[in-house]
Enzyme design. Structure first.
Site, short mmCIF file in Angstrom:
data_model
loop_
_atom_site.label_atom_id
_atom_site.label_comp_id
_atom_site.label_asym_id
_atom_site.label_seq_id
_atom_site.Cartn_x
_atom_site.Cartn_y
_atom_site.Cartn_z
N ASN A 127 43.07 90.04 -9.01
CA ASN A 127 41.87 90.38 -9.76
C ASN A 127 40.66 90.77 -8.90
OD1 ASN A 127 41.76 87.76 -8.89
ND2 ASN A 127 40.87 86.95 -10.77
N GLU A 177 43.41 77.77 -4.87
CA GLU A 177 42.48 78.22 -5.91
C GLU A 177 43.33 78.74 -7.05
OE1 GLU A 177 39.47 77.67 -5.90
OE2 GLU A 177 38.89 77.44 -3.81
N CYS A 218 39.68 83.72 -13.06
CA CYS A 218 40.26 82.38 -13.14
C CYS A 218 39.30 81.36 -13.73
CB CYS A 218 40.67 81.93 -11.76
SG CYS A 218 39.34 82.14 -10.58
N GLU A 258 36.42 76.95 -1.70
CA GLU A 258 36.07 78.15 -0.97
C GLU A 258 34.55 78.28 -0.97
OE1 GLU A 258 38.87 81.23 -2.78
OE2 GLU A 258 39.60 81.02 -0.73
#
Ligand code: NDP
Length: 485
Positions: free
Chosen positions: A154, A251, A285, A459
């Protein structure tokens, strides 16, 4: 004639493009037309070996450079990315199908932010001095070594930079494997890093499907794996990494709650719900796909939402007026259409959208379901498409319990004018990345990541440094050594 999106070669290793046509061909399809615009080849075992041995060999000298020197290179790469933002954004649009209106502001720019931010931090990675009478301990923050990054489709430029920038800032080398669906953009990141002065071999890109990812994750030379992907892939990769006692950042996916109380500003709440469901055509997400609306404002909220959703402009993603693009692939479109059918079958009320758009490419109309209940498939499973589920609630206690009743825990949002309630609700929600009167902001300065099945590690921000480095502690004795015999 060769399409401008066709890269010079499939892989980028040791500072240059490398090809091995013995690898399985991977067609790159432009989602807005269904046209094949490029081909790359999956990495053969020889390519995987070349990337890993190159990165391993380059890492030590990179880690021995000062943080200031490493940081300067990353910041130069950020500048180059910004200068080329338009070209990089066009390429990202070809790679993903996302409208240029989005890619111009949210992909290469976000990657550049990460390079700049971690470039700035590189020189500040110091340890501690811990006095112990005459003796002392000092600590050093050291690189992990060889890191593998594996990306979802994405945000291909952003993901390569969100992983590459902190890894390199800490003195690691990286082999990055993009999703087979979007192989183009990470190659540009590798090219730019070399142009900015990074030594050959510190950031390499290899293409391939899951088996190439698997070969990277299980290699004994690899010290850390950072994956952006789905929960099922995350479980496999985490288990494979555990076998080799490797560090991980995961993630993964989500089914995040967005809670809107009666006192919320309706237009802001509708804006948050749109950003949290329809940006990148819902392929994000952290999306707030379970929109809990307190009963008092439900119909008003739905009416305003339907009205504003009707303003979405579906069309040529290269036209900057287009605000809503196609699904990344035909397969993803079919998965999402399947969920829409499930929503209808299970009795949710369709407010708008609900079908494939009548045009070329893999477009689905932005879709809103109301009267969704907690047990419906569309309220439980991550759809990864433009499908918003609106659920009703009465009380704060009830909504918090229902919001937490999921295996996921990536994000959560709340809209209310009552700030005491906002902080209390956020405090009680099981999620890693939260929002008050906003949704889906992801500045590089803020930690990003999930709890529960949505992942481990973070992150961005200073937190990412902890996940790409380790602490060595050194005891220093000033006097004699006492021993029992
Ligand atoms: P996948 O989990 O299918 O794939 C993610 C990456 O892992 C791809 O590069 C894939 O390769 C690779 N891969 C697949 N199997 C293995 C394996 N056994 N070993 C090593 N690597 C493997 O995710 P998608 O690409 O479909 O992306 C969508 C998912 O990503 C969604 O669930 C979404 O929630 C999540 N996501 C999470 C984000 C976050 O930050 N939390 C951000 C963006 C997305 P290939 O596809 O080439 O087979």
């Amino acid at each position: 004639m060769t399409h401008p999106a066709q890269p010079k070669a499939s892989h980028f290793i040791n500072g240059e493009y490398v090809e091995d046509t013995a690898g399985t061909p991977i067609p790159v399809i432009y989602a807005a037309t269904g046209e094949q615009i490029a081909t790359v080849h999956a990495a053969t075992p020889a390519i995987v070996e070349q990337a890993l041995s190159t990165a391993k060999a380059a890492q030590k000298a990179w880690a021995r450079m000062t943080g200031t020197e490493r940081g300067r290179i990353l910041r130069r790469a950020a500048d180059i990315m910004r200068e080329r933002n338009h070209d990089l954004s066009v390429l990202e649009t070809y790679d993903t199908g996302k409208p240029l209106q989005e890619t111009l502001v949210a992909d290469a720019t976000s990657g550049a932010d990460a390079l700049e931010y971690f470039g700035g931090l590189a020189a500040s990675l110091t340890g501690e001095h811990i006095p112990l009478g005459e003796d002392w301990v000092y600590t050093k923050r050291e690189a992990l070594g060889l890191c593998v990054g594996i990306g979802a489709w994405n945000y291909p430029t952003q993901i390569a930079c969100w992983k590459g920038a902190p890894a390199l800032a800490c003195g690691n080398a990286m082999v990055f494997k993009p999703s087979e669906t979007t192989p183009l953009c990470a190659l540009k990141v590798a090219e730019i890093l070399i142009e900015a002065g990074a030594p050959a071999g510190v950031f390499n890109v290899v293409q391939g499907m899951g088996e190439v990812g698997g070969a990277l994750v299980t290699d004994p030379r690899v010290d850390k794996v950072s994956l952006t992907g789905s929960v099922p892939t995350g479980k496999k990769v985490y288990a494979a990494a555990a076998e080799g006692m490797k560090h991980v950042t995961m993630e993964l996916g989500g089914k995040s709650p967005l809670i809107i109380f009666d006192d919320a500003d309706i237009d802001n709440a509708v804006g948050g719900a749109i950003n949290g469901n329809f940006y990148s055509s819902g392929q994000v997400c952290s999306n707030g796909t379970r929109v809990f609306v307190q009963k008092g404002i439900k119909e008003k909220f739905l009416a305003r939402l339907a009205e504003r959703t009707g303003n979405a402009i579906l069309g040529d993603p290269m036209d900057e007026a287009t605000s809503f693009g196609p699904m990344v692939t035909e397969n993803q479109m079919n998965i999402v259409l399947g969920y829409i059918e499930k929503g209808k079958e299970e009795g949710a009320r369709l407010i708008c959208g609900g079908k494939r758009a009548d045009m070329d490419g893999y477009f689905i109309e932005p879709t809103v379901f109301a009267d969704v209940t907690d047990d419906m498939t569309i309220a439980r499973e991550e759809i990864f498409g433009p499908v918003m589920s609106v659920l009703d609630f009465d009380t704060e206690e009830e909504v918090v319990a229902r919001a937490n009743d999921t295996e996921f825990g990536l994000s959560a949002g709340v809209f209310t004018k009552d700030f005491t309630r906002a902080h209390r609700v956020i405090g009680n929600l099981e999620a890693g990345s939260c929002f008050i009167n906003s949704y889906n902001d992801a500045p590089v300065e803020a930690p990003f990541g999930g709890v529960k099945a949505s992942g481990v590690g973070r992150e961005n921000s200073k937190e990412a440094i902890k996940h790409f480095s380790q602490v060595k502690s050194v005891y220093v004795r000033m006097g004699d050594v006492e021993a029992a015999f």
